[in-house]
Write a protein that holds these residues in place. Structure first.
Motif, PDB file in Angstrom:
ATOM      1  N   ASN A 108       0.592  -1.172   0.006  1.00 56.05           N
ATOM      2  CA  ASN A 108       0.130   0.008  -0.040  1.00 56.05           C
ATOM      3  C   ASN A 108       0.991   1.277  -0.122  1.00 56.05           C
ATOM      4  O   ASN A 108       1.632   1.551   1.099  1.00 56.05           O
ATOM      5  N   PRO A 109       0.834   2.018  -1.060  1.00 53.46           N
ATOM      6  CA  PRO A 109       1.954   3.260  -1.237  1.00 53.46           C
ATOM      7  C   PRO A 109       1.287   4.521  -0.208  1.00 53.46           C
ATOM      8  O   PRO A 109       2.246   5.185   0.391  1.00 53.46           O
ATOM      9  N   ALA A 110       0.064   4.121   0.475  1.00 53.23           N
ATOM     10  CA  ALA A 110      -0.155   5.259   1.572  1.00 53.23           C
ATOM     11  C   ALA A 110       0.078   5.133   2.909  1.00 53.23           C
ATOM     12  O   ALA A 110       0.007   5.759   3.756  1.00 53.23           O
ATOM     13  N   LEU A 111       0.709   3.620   3.295  1.00 48.15           N
ATOM     14  CA  LEU A 111       1.025   3.516   4.652  1.00 48.15           C
ATOM     15  C   LEU A 111       2.432   2.971   4.472  1.00 48.15           C
ATOM     16  O   LEU A 111       3.014   2.711   3.556  1.00 48.15           O
ATOM     17  N   THR A 112       3.257   3.642   5.644  1.00 47.10           N
ATOM     18  CA  THR A 112       4.570   3.003   5.728  1.00 47.10           C
ATOM     19  C   THR A 112       4.353   1.522   5.936  1.00 47.10           C
ATOM     20  O   THR A 112       3.517   0.966   6.211  1.00 47.10           O
ATOM     21  N   VAL A 113       5.756   1.058   5.703  1.00 48.97           N
ATOM     22  CA  VAL A 113       6.032  -0.374   5.790  1.00 48.97           C
ATOM     23  C   VAL A 113       5.715  -0.848   6.968  1.00 48.97           C
ATOM     24  O   VAL A 113       5.204  -2.086   7.606  1.00 48.97           O
ATOM     25  N   GLY A 114       6.079  -0.218   8.206  1.00 49.31           N
ATOM     26  CA  GLY A 114       5.630  -0.527   9.504  1.00 49.31           C
ATOM     27  C   GLY A 114       4.405  -0.541   9.868  1.00 49.31           C
ATOM     28  O   GLY A 114       3.947  -1.503  10.486  1.00 49.31           O
ATOM     29  N   GLU A 119      -0.277  -4.128  10.781  1.00 46.92           N
ATOM     30  CA  GLU A 119      -1.707  -4.408  10.309  1.00 46.92           C
ATOM     31  C   GLU A 119      -1.867  -5.940  10.594  1.00 46.92           C
ATOM     32  O   GLU A 119      -2.897  -6.516  10.830  1.00 46.92           O
ATOM     33  N   VAL A 120      -0.693  -6.715  10.206  1.00 42.88           N
ATOM     34  CA  VAL A 120      -0.835  -8.130   9.964  1.00 42.88           C
ATOM     35  C   VAL A 120      -0.863  -8.725  11.660  1.00 42.88           C
ATOM     36  O   VAL A 120      -1.628  -9.635  11.956  1.00 42.88           O
ATOM     37  N   LEU A 121       0.193  -7.874  12.362  1.00 38.00           N
ATOM     38  CA  LEU A 121       0.318  -8.466  13.769  1.00 38.00           C
ATOM     39  C   LEU A 121      -0.855  -8.182  14.572  1.00 38.00           C
ATOM     40  O   LEU A 121      -1.270  -9.048  15.351  1.00 38.00           O
ATOM     41  N   TYR A 122      -1.592  -7.100  14.286  1.00 36.94           N
ATOM     42  CA  TYR A 122      -2.784  -6.867  15.249  1.00 36.94           C
ATOM     43  C   TYR A 122      -3.807  -7.758  14.774  1.00 36.94           C
ATOM     44  O   TYR A 122      -4.835  -8.320  15.641  1.00 36.94           O
ATOM     45  N   ALA A 123      -4.091  -8.118  13.406  1.00 35.72           N
ATOM     46  CA  ALA A 123      -5.132  -9.249  13.148  1.00 35.72           C
ATOM     47  C   ALA A 123      -4.681 -10.630  13.588  1.00 35.72           C
ATOM     48  O   ALA A 123      -5.875 -11.168  13.683  1.00 35.72           O
TER      49      ALA A 123
END
Length: 334
Positions: A108-114, A119-123
């Motif tokens: 996603n170009p609008a989000l930092t890689v962090g 996002e994956v970890l929270y999910a």
């Protein structure tokens, strides 16, 4: 005789269809797959052979007008087709992860890689503490750890960067870090070296091989490159026009290909040992998947075709742990 462990992923009779204005396209037609724990399976074939659609079907991410029409998909003993969309979302990312062909468009170009790793970890990461600040602190620490694991220098600082601020090879590493954030049991790597130069390709493939050992996971490596398969994969599955035409141990298949299509793929590869000899490409193109006649799908391009090839050809046992879809091959005991 050594008993093989039960497959981690087992697919039987998978058929994925795209309903179009021109007709029904059978992008995946009767595919069987078995991936064992810790194994690396290579999947090869020309563009349009059904490689990516097969594993998008496994992930449950085929979009309309495509849908799975038939077949079973079992992962670690669980019937994935019986799961609800909410239950399937818990499997994706946590137990099965997939990296896409082009990291720049997949990220996603609008989000930092962090933010994308968090996002994956929270999910999916159930080990994170429930309290908000502690949860974020623990997730950031894991995100840094993942970037370091895939070889990104100054990982804590790079978490704040956006995808366009990285080179192609580093973006591929970041996508692998996102895929591996929750330590999945199976990684599906779809053309992970697309548009990368040769030295970066080697680094990315070595990274996947290293992660496979460190995390004890299985890998499906989708690629056009039989050289990559010969170096990194335990078994290989050759696909053509939505069907598997040959599969077996990598060394056996590449050393003694049985299907004419596999022979054609190997004959199309330039080698230093063939200096002075012409490369022999496969003539023609992959057939249109709409309205295919009931015959061998490689018939129009095969130099070894017979009249009997105009009938439906099924997979048959052609050696130790080997199968191929060709009427010319004598069937042997499995």
């Amino acid at each position: 005789m050594t008993a093989h462990p039960s497959p981690l992923l087992e697919v039987e009779g998978l058929r994925t269809v795209f309903d179009t204005r021109a007709g029904r396209a059978f992008a995946v037609d009767g595919v069987d797959i078995a991936v064992r724990p810790g194994e690396c399976l290579g999947v090869v074939g020309e563009s349009g052979s059904g490689k990516s659609v097969t594993f998008s079907s496994v992930m449950g991410i085929v979009r309309s007008p495509g849908h799975i029409e038939a077949g079973s998909i079992r992962f670690n003993g669980v019937d994935l087709r019986a799961l609800s969309p909410q239950e399937m979302r818990k499997v994706r990312g946590r137990h099965i992860a997939m990296t896409m062909q082009d990291a720049l468009t997949a990220l996603n170009p609008a989000l930092t890689v962090g933010e994308q790793i968090l996002e994956v970890l929270y999910a999916h990461d159930e080990t994170l503490p429930p309290e908000r600040n502690a949860r974020r602190k623990a997730a950031i620490a894991k995100a840094v750890e993942m970037l370091e694991l895939v070889g990104i220098a100054s990982a804590a600082d790079r978490l704040r960067n956006y995808p366009h601020e990285f080179s192609g090879g580093m973006r591929q590493r970041i996508m692998i870090a996102i895929a591996l954030a929750c330590r999945p049991k199976l990684l599906i790597a779809d053309e992970p070296t697309t548009a990368l130069d040769v030295t970066i390709q080697a680094q990315v493939l070595e990274l996947i091989a290293d992660m496979r050992v460190k995390l004890g996971m299985s890998v499906v490596l989708i690629t056009h490159d039989l050289g990559v398969v010969s170096e990194y994969c335990d078994r290989v599955m050759v696909m053509y026009a939505g069907q598997v035409v040959e599969q077996g141990p990598t060394e056996a298949v590449i050393g003694d290909p049985r299907h004419p299509y596999t022979k054609g793929l190997l004959g199309s590869i330039p080698r230093l040992s063939m200096r002075g000899h012409p490369i022999t490409p496969i003539e023609g193109q992959v057939p249109d998947l709409i309205g295919l006649p009931p015959q061998c799908r490689f018939y129009s391009r095969c130099s070894e075709r017979l009249d009997a090839c105009l009938d439906v050809i099924e997979m048959r046992e052609v050696g130790a742990a080997r199968r191929a879809r060709c009427i010319r091959l004598p069937e042997v005991e499995a």
